[in-house]
Enzyme design. Structure first.
Site, PDB file in Angstrom:
ATOM      1  N   SER A  99      -2.179   1.476   0.400  1.00  0.00           N
ATOM      2  CA  SER A  99      -0.795   1.041   0.289  1.00  0.00           C
ATOM      3  C   SER A  99      -0.786  -0.345   0.903  1.00  0.00           C
ATOM      4  CB  SER A  99       0.141   1.984   1.047  1.00  0.00           C
ATOM      5  OG  SER A  99       1.469   1.503   0.927  1.00  0.00           O
TER       6      SER A  99
ATOM      7  N   LYS B 290     -10.891 -14.135  -9.237  1.00  0.00           N
ATOM      8  CA  LYS B 290     -11.061 -12.700  -9.463  1.00  0.00           C
ATOM      9  C   LYS B 290     -12.197 -12.504 -10.455  1.00  0.00           C
ATOM     10  CE  LYS B 290      -7.854  -8.786  -9.890  1.00  0.00           C
ATOM     11  NZ  LYS B 290      -6.406  -8.469  -9.763  1.00  0.00           N
TER      12      LYS B 290
ATOM     13  N   GLU C 280      10.332  -2.088  12.323  1.00  0.00           N
ATOM     14  CA  GLU C 280       9.891  -0.703  12.474  1.00  0.00           C
ATOM     15  C   GLU C 280       8.555  -0.436  11.793  1.00  0.00           C
ATOM     16  OE1 GLU C 280      12.908  -1.632  11.433  1.00  0.00           O
ATOM     17  OE2 GLU C 280      14.209  -1.052  13.096  1.00  0.00           O
TER      18      GLU C 280
ATOM     19  N   ASP D 207      29.737   5.071  15.568  1.00  0.00           N
ATOM     20  CA  ASP D 207      28.964   4.018  14.908  1.00  0.00           C
ATOM     21  C   ASP D 207      28.867   4.202  13.397  1.00  0.00           C
ATOM     22  OD1 ASP D 207      28.365   2.037  16.769  1.00  0.00           O
ATOM     23  OD2 ASP D 207      26.691   3.170  17.610  1.00  0.00           O
TER      24      ASP D 207
END
Lengths: 635, 635
Positions: free
Chosen positions: A128, A252, A372, A429
């Site tokens: 990934s 490539k 995060e 909130d």
């Protein structure tokens, strides 16, 4: 070329030999992928010169001792170039040509389609895109600030993955933390899967971006072995103030004219007849074995010393109101007596209470700011170096790192996550801050552990248990302060539960965790006033589940009310229902109470009520289940 | 100052009036949050001058007609500054002072803690940082390339959120697509939640970064109204080649000396006695109503015209082998006859087959490269403008955008997602490319729809249905080609299912979807050879679930084998078990077959077998369920 701290195991390879090695890496990339019938040879060929120079002359690695802490790290962030990585492993003599040719991409093989730590030289699973570099930041942080060893972290990146925001989170943190031990090598081969990349061969544009993010750009012709050698020597010198990014202009499929720099050759093995022509053009098979420098042994074990300090858990008085997030912070601070425990947070440590750790162990606390993905990747990196990382942010914001959690499991990383401010319980909130899908997400991570304690005592015990639990381990904490339910002499185990109310005549079982457990207890009290005995289970271990206790309750009471501050899909109720699925037919009526509509702002009490997960609604659901059976009996 | 295309509804406010307005915005931000007892006044006060200038003199917006397509867009990417946004709404006269003072952060109020489209002037929910700007990119793409209207998209950003990688994905795409209609205004107030930001007031560093990403940086003193006015005039001129980023140096809590530029005042309302002192320092309450320029009406409805073209779905021959991902692409291309359908992809359109759309409708196809957060945010932006967006990538990589999916639901966005290459079915590429948690993730999104067709015919029908389905709608497609099971005359509805095998004597029900349905059919054939009649259900609509068909099968057969190419948590089995939970006691034995261990590489057939979800194992599970009851009866 060879650093003073390095023991050369043999004379350093000359550049002519390196050129031969590069051709071998190309040939082997083609051979193994053609034989397997799948794989990415052209993405391997573009980076072959870079890797040949790196492994022959710069990477300091004792291939016989991958657990030597002084070894450099080599990460393929462009994991699809696995043929190249495995060709490298053949070239340094740790896998055989036979394994390469017969096991690549095969069932039960360690030479998987994308690298995983099934191989001892692979730190993290990649494939990934945009994850290898952030993981490398975590490893480099450990090296610079904790291990204090002069290893370098070399990360081969693709140019396409520079479009992932996580790569910029990584460079930002690498420069913020002055990680001169981190070198990204970007294989700018201009072509992505389906066509040209955004920036093509505009190395200047890449250089401006990485430079602005505090990294030192080193543009280089990625097929000029002499230039590469100079660039890697410079990059690996650890003399700068931050990370270095080698920007290598490459082609490539380099070396085989039929595919070189051509579109539509991404992720395709060469058909056998083309592979034959390619091998001729590349000068045929070679079987060089060639190793580069070896680091001075550190004389240490891989896992950092945890120290001899005893961990004294915080103790809480029964009935005192303590938020579980506060208990998390206090427990983490106590666990910090172990020198292998590190913590990091996403710029909300005064909400998650990771600040309690930061105050007493600032040298092992890493502020990751509002990023995060990098937060979780840093934890993965610390795990690679044998540390016991705890990462925290609002529970809702771990969704930002879902792909990193998924990959952490494939990486066999051992990371601990604490998500605070879960569910509608947070109040005013509003929904953007309310984790209502986190249990579903964390449960679905392979091999994960999901904990959701209801009071401070159980939180302390479970957070301590997390430190020694393998895999991706999550604890959900609560914003508000609720009564301490357990004496500090109680034990809590991962996979356990607590039965808080039970009698021989129980007609219904109320199952909750976190805030809903307190609602279940209040509902049980209300039901008792109606003459209805209700069992109450504190399901603090959502995964693994205490199936035996749940089955016993089903058999004893025949009625379940499952209550969760979470969407109805994939959370506590699902865990219970999945757990019971294999048991065989059960005479069981079930009511599930969860947050079904989009919540808004309000007080905690209002929002629990509006969502239908407060004590009165739990009691009503129990009464309905009892009435339904009574009606049926009467009918 | 006022553009020629703009009808001034009244004389443009002078700068002195703007200064008064800014103080009013500060005062109202304090008043409403103090009254509510929560909120972020200091984060509002830093940006008050910016917003005062913007709304009084630059934002072109017909406040009486928020659905006017020519209106500018105003997005608070820093959603926690909601007091400021709502104070703006009061200042332009669309909400009353009473609503602001009595409804902010209250139950069932539209003035939520963070903005949501419960308010007609809010495009997207914010509050998870780093999302407003990417959403704005989608809106600006629609404006420039599809609507061809001269509106601008103004996005107020926090400095802390510049640490989110998604912000750089957004700027990258904004410059790639030359979005001169996009203006980010970064409120550089130097302080995050728990302390200083990474870059503090280093506007030069920000300018280098945004400049390197192709945006035009405009540094400005964020409290100098004259300078702001000049900067916003320049920024909104749409003369450049890409987006503009106004970098405003500001002071958090500006205007009240007790909190201005002080730490520990993030997210805290002023206590009443402090609020009183603040109001005195700020010159007291004001109740100005003041609007800026209004755009020339477009004469169009909000929703773009879908055109009159008929959509002719592709048709497939029974038994032909067609991958559902291919059917997705072909159907999307057909749906493209509708002029309101747009598509975008994460640089894998030759795998997802979104390329089939791109080939015939290139003007409505947007390549988002490998940036899945921006991919989903672009879809959200197109949804804001009334388009019908379809976004595709590998199913596994939508996990990268989980937080954006969560927020899309809160935004009431209508977006359609297609994830290809799901599960171990993909074969040799290995676990990094295998979506094994996507059903759990998408199911847990509030109000979502989750589809998983097994053949090309049902895929075509369901993809067509997706276009008119509200919310976050997901279809999981399969890599390999499997037989077409249905004639094109069959109908498929969201919330439906198909019973493919049924008889009066069915002893067990096999439930699958996608590749596992084909395995269930093969298992049913094997069981029939043993004299066991098995019902087979194609559960193509995972959410909503066809509960009636599932209940009938449970009652008729008493035994379920639930089979999914997904981790055992939160997927198809959970959906069935959750669906049955409220039904009352059922005499039902259940076996769940799912991918429990970490898979590796291999062929599809090998990996289905290794995971225990292939036909032989399904048949075995059915036999075991039947035997268990027989044994019990015999015992």
């Amino acid at each position: 070329m060879v650093d003073v701290s390095v023991t050369p195991s043999r004379p350093t390879a000359g550049l002519d030999e390196v050129r031969e090695l590069a051709q071998q890496l190309r040939v082997d990339s083609i051979r193994c992928s053609t034989e397997a019938g799948s794989g990415h040879p052209t993405s391997s060929m573009s980076a072959a010169d870079l890797l040949a120079v790196l492994i022959a002359r710069h990477l300091r690695y004792d291939w016989e001792h991958p657990a030597e802490p002084a070894n450099d790290h080599l990460i393929f962030s462009k994991g699809h170039a696995s043929p190249l990585l495995y060709a490298v492993y053949k070239a340094v003599g740790v896998i055989s040509d036979e394994e390469l040719m017969t096991r690549y991409r095969r069932l039960h093989s360690r030479l998987e389609g994308h690298p995983t730590p099934a191989l001892p030289w692979v730190d993290v699973a990649t494939g990934s895109l945009g994850q290898g570099l952030p993981d490398g930041v975590g490893i480099a942080l450990a090296g610079k600030y904790l291990d204090e060893l002069p290893f370098r972290v070399w990360v081969l990146c693709g140019d396409s993955e520079m479009a992932e925001g996580s790569m910029w989170e990584a460079l930002d943190k690498a420069s913020y933390y002055h990680l001169s031990n981190l070198v990204a090598i970007v294989d700018v081969n201009r072509l992505g899967q389906r066509g040209p990349t955004e920036l093509s061969w505009d190395l200047d544009a890449y250089a401006r971006r990485v430079g602005a993010f505090g990294a030192r750009p080193l543009p280089v012709d990625g097929h000029d072995v002499t230039a590469i050698d100079a660039a890697l020597g410079d990059a690996g010198s650890m003399t700068g103030d931050g990370p270095t990014v080698v920007l290598a202009r490459t082609r490539k499929g380099r070396g085989f004219s039929e595919v070189e720099d051509r579109e539509d050759w991404h992720g395709k093995p060469l058909p056998p007849e083309m592979a034959e022509r390619a091998l001729i053009e590349l000068g045929g098979e070679r079987h060089l074995t060639l190793r580069g420098p070896v680091p001075e042994p550190s004389g240490r074990p891989w896992r950092p010393d945890r120290g001899s300090a005893q961990v004294a858990l915080p103790r809480y008085e029964l009935g005192a109101r303590v938020a579980t997030r506060k208990a998390y912070g206090q427990t983490l601070a106590a666990l910090g007596e172990r020198r292998d425990v590190v913590a990091m947070d996403g710029e909300v440590s005064n909400s998650t209470f990771a600040e309690d750790f930061a105050k007493v162990h600032p040298e092992r606390f890493f502020e990751m700011f509002i990023a995060e993905q990098q937060l979780v990747a840093a934890a993965v990196g610390f795990s690679v170096r044998g540390y016991v990382p705890f990462a925290s942010t609002f529970a809702a914001f771990f969704t930002r790192a879902h792909d990193f959690l998924r990959m952490a499991a494939i990486s066999h990383a051992n990371i601990r996550l604490a998500g605070s401010h879960a569910g509608v319980e947070i109040g005013a909130d509003g929904p953007s801050q309310m984790a209502l899908e986190d249990l579903a997400m964390h449960r679905a991570v392979q091999g994960s552990t999901v904990l959701y304690p209801s009071d401070a005592t159980s939180t302390a015990a479970l957070v301590q248990a997390m430190a020694d639990q393998d895999g991706v381990v999550y604890v959900r904490t609560t914003r508000g302060a609720y009564p301490v339910l357990y004496d500090s002499s109680e034990t809590f185990t991962i996979g356990g539960s607590k039965v808080l109310r039970a009698s021989a005549g129980d007609q219904v079982t109320l199952i909750g965790a976190g805030v809903t457990l307190h609602e279940c207890l209040a509902a049980a009290d209300a039901l008792r006033r109606d003459g209805i005995a209700a069992r109450v289970i504190d399901l603090y271990s959502i995964k693994p589940l205490d199936v035996q206790t749940v089955i016993a309750a089903a058999q004893d009471t025949g009625r379940f009310v499952l209550v969760e501050d979470h969407h109805p899909e994939g959370g506590l109720a699902s865990a219970v229902l999945e757990g019971l699925a294999g048991v065989g037919p059960l005479e069981l009526s079930v009511a599930t109470l969860a947050v079904r509509e989009l919540p808004g702002s309000g007080t905690t009490r209002e929002l629990l009520g509006a969502a239908g997960i407060a004590a009165p609604q739990i009691a009503d659901a129990a009464r309905s289940l009892i009435r339904a059976v009574t009606d049926e009996a009467a009918g």
